[in-house]
Design a protein around this motif. Structure first.
Motif, PDB file in Angstrom:
ATOM      1  N   LYS A  91     104.090   7.203  17.281  1.00 15.11           N
ATOM      2  CA  LYS A  91     104.664   6.949  15.754  1.00 15.11           C
ATOM      3  C   LYS A  91     103.680   8.418  14.507  1.00 15.11           C
TER       4      LYS A  91
ATOM      5  N   ASP B  58     106.272  11.611  13.585  1.00 21.17           N
ATOM      6  CA  ASP B  58     105.921  11.963  12.142  1.00 21.17           C
ATOM      7  C   ASP B  58     105.469  13.303  12.361  1.00 21.17           C
ATOM      8  N   LYS B  59     104.325  13.414  12.652  1.00 19.74           N
ATOM      9  CA  LYS B  59     103.777  14.926  12.489  1.00 19.74           C
ATOM     10  C   LYS B  59     104.392  16.193  13.106  1.00 19.74           C
TER      11      LYS B  59
ATOM     12  N   SER C 289      98.350  12.166   9.992  1.00 26.63           N
ATOM     13  CA  SER C 289      99.576  11.560   9.781  1.00 26.63           C
ATOM     14  C   SER C 289      99.488  10.239   8.372  1.00 26.63           C
ATOM     15  N   LYS C 290     101.046   9.975   8.417  1.00 30.38           N
ATOM     16  CA  LYS C 290     100.741   8.191   7.436  1.00 30.38           C
ATOM     17  C   LYS C 290     100.608   7.748   8.530  1.00 30.38           C
ATOM     18  N   ASP C 291     100.050   6.040   8.246  1.00 33.37           N
ATOM     19  CA  ASP C 291     100.627   4.698   8.911  1.00 33.37           C
ATOM     20  C   ASP C 291     101.449   5.264   8.664  1.00 33.37           C
ATOM     21  N   ARG C 292     101.807   3.618   8.727  1.00 36.00           N
ATOM     22  CA  ARG C 292     103.022   2.415   8.435  1.00 36.00           C
ATOM     23  C   ARG C 292     103.162   2.122   6.793  1.00 36.00           C
ATOM     24  N   LYS C 293     102.185   2.356   6.261  1.00 36.83           N
ATOM     25  CA  LYS C 293     102.203   2.033   4.694  1.00 36.83           C
ATOM     26  C   LYS C 293     101.929   3.485   3.895  1.00 36.83           C
ATOM     27  N   GLY C 294     102.641   4.610   5.290  1.00 35.26           N
ATOM     28  CA  GLY C 294     102.064   5.455   4.430  1.00 35.26           C
ATOM     29  C   GLY C 294     100.908   6.455   3.635  1.00 35.26           C
ATOM     30  N   HIS C 295      99.883   5.732   4.461  1.00 33.27           N
ATOM     31  CA  HIS C 295      99.061   6.108   3.896  1.00 33.27           C
ATOM     32  C   HIS C 295      98.192   6.990   4.689  1.00 33.27           C
ATOM     33  N   LEU C 296      97.823   8.531   4.234  1.00 30.99           N
ATOM     34  CA  LEU C 296      96.652   9.743   4.845  1.00 30.99           C
ATOM     35  C   LEU C 296      96.156   9.424   6.456  1.00 30.99           C
ATOM     36  N   LYS C 297      95.915   9.337   7.464  1.00 33.77           N
ATOM     37  CA  LYS C 297      94.996   8.455   7.742  1.00 33.77           C
ATOM     38  C   LYS C 297      94.954   9.751   9.097  1.00 33.77           C
TER      39      LYS C 297
END
Length: 318
Positions: free
Chosen positions: A163, A167-168, A247-255
Motif C-alpha cells: 500500500k 500510494d507513492k 509514504s503515509k501509513d494507514r493513519k495518514g502519518h508520514l513514515k
C-alpha cells in the motif's frame, strides 16, 4: 499497457498474411509454424486467443488437448482452421471453441475471433490484470485435490508494504509489480518444476500456488530470491540509494517503509484429513500472518500432522 497477444499456429503463408493484416487491431499477432515451438511463449505469456491451423499437422491435436487440460490455459479460447475438404472433426476429441474454413478467413475471421474472446470471458473467471485463474478456479482446484485425496502443498503469497508503495508511485507502477509477481510465481511454481502445479490470483497482491510437497520449499526459496532481486528496479534511483521510501501509513502519518518483500504461508495437505477448501486456505492464511511478523521476505510452512491420533505434533519452518 501491453497489447494482448493473439497466437497464430500456421505454416501456411497466405493464411498467416491474412491473419496478421486483419487481427492487428485486436492485439499483437505472433506466429509460429508449429504448436510445440510456441510452448515457451504460452507458458510465459498467456495469450488472449490461439488460432490453430490443422493443416497437415497430426501432432497438433494431442498437444493442444494436453495444453487445454491444464487449468491455467483452460480459459484460453482456441479457434481452429480447417481446409475446405476437411470434414468436421470429432469435437469431443479436440479442445477447440470454434472453427473457421480457410476459404472464409478473410471475410469472417474478425467476427469469429471477437466471439471466441467474448465467450471465454463469460465462461471462465480470470484476473484481468495477470490473466491468472481467479477465486472460483482456485477453490475448485483445492476442492478437487481434497475430494480425490491427493497429497499437495498450498502456498498463500502476499506482498509486504504494498500500500505505501502504491500510494507513492501510483496505481500504474503498482499494477506492474502485481503483474510481474504473478509472472514470477507462474514461471517458478509451474514452469520450472511441475506441469501439475497450479497458480491463481486471489486479487490485489494476494496469490495462491499449489504444488507437490517435495518441491514446495524449493519453489518458496526460488520465488523469494527472484522477487528480492528484481523488486529494486521498480523504485526511483533516489529511493534505491536510500533503501527505503517515505509514504503515509494507514493513519495518514508520514513514515519510512522498507522495500517491498514477499511473504508465503504454506500448508501441507496429506489428502486424508481435510474436507473443504476453506480449511486449507485458513491454515495457509494463518501461516502467512505469522510470516508477516518477520522483517523481509520469508516463508512459513505448517507441517502439522492432521491425524487425530497424533494431535498436538506440529512443526513450523521458515
Amino acid at each position: 499497457m501491453i497489447s494482448p497477444t493473439i497466437l497464430v499456429i500456421s505454416g501456411f503463408p497466405p493464411t498467416v498474411d491474412i491473419l496478421k493484416r486483419t487481427l492487428v487491431q485486436m492485439g499483437r499477432v505472433i506466429v509460429f509454424d508449429h504448436l510445440h515451438s510456441a510452448l515457451d511463449l504460452i507458458y510465459n505469456e498467456t495469450p488472449l486467443l490461439m488460432i490453430v491451423d490443422l493443416f497437415e499437422e497430426p501432432e497438433t491435436i494431442p498437444l493442444l488437448n494436453s495444453l487445454k487440460e491444464d487449468p491455467l490455459f483452460a480459459g484460453v479460447p482456441v479457434l481452429v482452421i480447417l481446409d475446405e475438404e476437411h470434414t468436421s472433426p470429432d469435437w469431443e476429441s479436440i479442445q477447440a471453441d470454434d472453427y473457421i474454413r480457410r476459404q472464409f478467413i478473410e471475410q469472417e475471421i474478425l467476427t469469429k475471433t471477437r466471439l471466441c474472446v467474448l465467450r471465454s470471458k463469460r465462461v471462465v473467471e480470470v484476473n484481468p490484470l495477470t490473466r491468472l485463474p481467479g477465486n472460483i478456479a482456485i477453490n475448485r482446484q483445492i476442492q478437487s485435490r481434497i475430494d480425490n485425496r491427493l497429497v499437495f502443498t498450498l502456498g498463500y503469497v502476499d506482498l509486504d508494504h504494498f500500500k505505501p508503495f502504491n500510494d507513492k508511485y501510483g496505481f500504474s507502477r503498482g499494477d506492474d509489480v502485481i503483474r510481474i509477481t504473478g509472472r514470477l510465481i507462474l514461471n517458478i511454481a509451474k514452469g520450472n518444476y511441475s506441469q501439475r502445479s497450479f497458480v491463481g490470483h486471489i486479487g490485489g497482491d494476494d496469490f495462491i500456488f499449489i504444488t507437490e510437497p517435495l518441491i514446495a520449499e524449493d519453489v518458496c526459496r526460488d520465488l523469494i530470491g527472484a522477487f528480492d532481486h528484481i523488486i529494486p528496479s521498480f523504485y526511483d534511483e533516489e529511493d534505491r540509494q536510500a533503501g527505503f521510501i517515505q509514504s503515509k501509513d494507514r493513519k495518514g502519518h508520514l513514515k519510512r517503509f522498507p522495500f517491498l518483500s514477499i511473504t508465503i504461508g504454506v500448508v501441507y495437505a496429506n489428502g486424508l484429513h481435510f474436507t473443504h477448501y476453506g480449511e486449507v486456505t485458513e491454515i495457509a492464511s494463518e501461516m502467512k500472518q505469522y510470516g508477516k511478523k518477520q522483517v523481509g521476505s520469508c516463508y512459513k510452512m505448517n507441517c502439522r500432522s492432521y491425524d487425530p491420533q497424533e494431535e498436538g505434533r506440529s512443526a513450523d519452518q521458515s
